[in-house]
Scaffold this active site. Structure first.
Site, PDB file in Angstrom:
ATOM      1  N   CYS A 157     -16.621  45.550 -38.033  1.00  0.00           N
ATOM      2  CA  CYS A 157     -17.239  46.681 -38.737  1.00  0.00           C
ATOM      3  C   CYS A 157     -16.890  48.012 -38.087  1.00  0.00           C
ATOM      4  O   CYS A 157     -17.284  49.063 -38.571  1.00  0.00           O
ATOM      5  CB  CYS A 157     -18.741  46.503 -38.895  1.00  0.00           C
ATOM      6  SG  CYS A 157     -19.682  46.564 -37.379  1.00  0.00           S
ATOM      7  N   CYS A 186     -21.264  42.313 -39.858  1.00  0.00           N
ATOM      8  CA  CYS A 186     -19.916  42.511 -40.397  1.00  0.00           C
ATOM      9  C   CYS A 186     -20.066  43.432 -41.605  1.00  0.00           C
ATOM     10  O   CYS A 186     -21.177  43.796 -41.972  1.00  0.00           O
ATOM     11  CB  CYS A 186     -19.202  41.199 -40.717  1.00  0.00           C
ATOM     12  SG  CYS A 186     -19.900  40.210 -42.038  1.00  0.00           S
ATOM     13  N   CYS A 195     -20.997  50.602 -36.997  1.00  0.00           N
ATOM     14  CA  CYS A 195     -22.147  49.961 -36.359  1.00  0.00           C
ATOM     15  C   CYS A 195     -22.830  50.948 -35.415  1.00  0.00           C
ATOM     16  O   CYS A 195     -22.169  51.536 -34.561  1.00  0.00           O
ATOM     17  CB  CYS A 195     -21.703  48.743 -35.572  1.00  0.00           C
ATOM     18  SG  CYS A 195     -20.983  47.467 -36.602  1.00  0.00           S
TER      19      CYS A 195
END
Length: 138
Positions: free
Chosen positions: A86, A12, A90
């Site tokens: 996120c 996250c 990522c």
């Protein structure tokens, strides 16, 4: 390599709430059968104290965790990458299993708002363990 244990990375943004609770649940419920990692694209200075309190209520201590920066090495070393809000930050690698768990962010929330997030994470972790380690150890 049937003896190699599966590895899960929780990601996250701040690596302070959702991903730390998920890692705590997986370590608690999965024992040593599954390798657990967590990281964030912009890690906070410390774990969210309300997340710590919510997990303490169910007997899980996540105070030993420390928010960590997400690295490509962590993604490459993981079989399953679970993202929690996120977005595009990522890294994506072909051949990895990706899941995006839509969960409310506990940042700035009180304990009453964090408990349902904690419980939802537990439900998802139980399902994940059943998928990754379907045979009970004897």
């Amino acid at each position: 390599m049937p003896d190699r244990k599966p590895s899960v990375l929780f990601v996250c943004v701040h690596n302070a709430g959702r991903s730390q609770m998920a890692a705590g649940w997986l370590a608690h419920l999965g024992g040593d059968r599954i390798e657990v990692r967590s990281a964030g694209s912009a890690p906070a200075d410390q774990i969210n104290p309300v997340a710590v309190e919510a997990m303490r209520e169910v007997g899980i201590d996540i105070t030993g965790g420390q928010p960590k920066i997400l690295t490509t090495e962590a993604v490459e070393a993981s079989d399953v990458v679970i993202t929690m809000g996120c977005g595009d930050t990522c890294p994506f690698f072909p051949g990895k299993r990706y899941e995006d768990w839509k969960l409310d962010d506990p940042a700035g929330q009180g304990i009453d708002a964090v408990r349902p997030i904690r419980d939802e994470i537990r439900t998802r972790i139980e399902k994940l363990i059943a998928e990754l380690d379907p045979a009970p150890t004897r």
